[in-house]
Design an enzyme around this catalytic site. Sequence first.
Site, PDB file in Angstrom:
ATOM      1  N   SER A  61      44.526  38.916  48.923  1.00 50.04           N
ATOM      2  CA  SER A  61      43.315  38.360  48.037  1.00 50.04           C
ATOM      3  C   SER A  61      42.500  39.532  47.565  1.00 50.04           C
ATOM      4  CB  SER A  61      42.870  37.054  48.422  1.00 50.04           C
ATOM      5  OG  SER A  61      43.819  36.310  48.716  1.00 50.04           O
TER       6      SER A  61
ATOM      7  N   HIS B 190      35.257  45.831  36.451  1.00 54.17           N
ATOM      8  CA  HIS B 190      35.122  47.002  35.894  1.00 54.17           C
ATOM      9  C   HIS B 190      34.411  46.715  34.563  1.00 54.17           C
ATOM     10  CE1 HIS B 190      38.267  48.662  38.548  1.00 54.17           C
ATOM     11  NE2 HIS B 190      39.088  47.430  38.145  1.00 54.17           N
TER      12      HIS B 190
ATOM     13  N   CYS C 150      45.425  34.429  47.560  1.00 52.50           N
ATOM     14  CA  CYS C 150      47.021  33.985  48.081  1.00 52.50           C
ATOM     15  C   CYS C 150      46.701  32.837  49.187  1.00 52.50           C
ATOM     16  CB  CYS C 150      47.569  35.160  48.682  1.00 52.50           C
ATOM     17  SG  CYS C 150      49.245  34.900  49.153  1.00 52.50           S
TER      18      CYS C 150
END
EC number: 4.1.1.50
Length: 264
Positions: free
Chosen positions: A113, A118, A141
């Site tokens: 995970s 950005h 996950c």
Amino acid sequence: MVKPLPRLRLQGFNNLTKALSFNIYDVCYARTEEERQRYIEYIDEQYDADRLTQILTDVAEIIGANILNIARQDYDPQGASVTILISEEPVIDKKQAGRELISDAVVAHMDKSHITVHTYPETHPQEGIATFRADIDVATCGVISPLKALNYLIETLESDIVIMDYRVRGFTRDVKGKKHYIDHKINSIQHFLAKNVKSRYEMIDVNVYQENIFHTKMHLKDFDLDQYLFEERAKNLSFKERMKIETLLKREIEELFHGRNLSE
């Protein structure tokens, strides 16, 4: 709230991967090249690596994840990136979350995970339009759901336009050996948005239910020119200037919302 299906008894770990991707846009009008440069500098300062790290740390707490490692970077001339590796199990004390390096052992978790962001500030070379895009991914996950962070991210980044994708991949197996390809109910990302958020945005969906892919686009319903002007007030502009700027801004918003250039 994420509504789970009836609780499953699993054979081993929950292997489902849930990924939420955001593109969040802020649109602005700055009359001169100097004003556009100051807008870029303002955005670069407002959303530097330190601020983004705090936002993603808050996201980890909201979704109930534990931080393994943080990597962050400010770029020259502008932009920043932050990546946080997370897990379901407690790994470090929360007071240590701001430290870049926790342990070399966290490399083993890089396929699990993570939360990343950005930033991309940019300006139009002639027309005065300036935009800021934040690209955010929350991939988990196991049982942790990234959908819990939806409203916080939208509110924190003061978004004019939001493009969201949510997908569930893989499968988890119950104790009888049956495979399950999703472990919660969902018809639309919109169902996980707070009422005050939904009331402010125009939204459309493009979903592929059989593939567990959900896509929602949003833009603000109300248009207030003052909210889009940088270092200027609408009352100081002539009617002709206001109409010209409003047309430019609305066109930019429409093109970003639909993801294509409109014909003249």
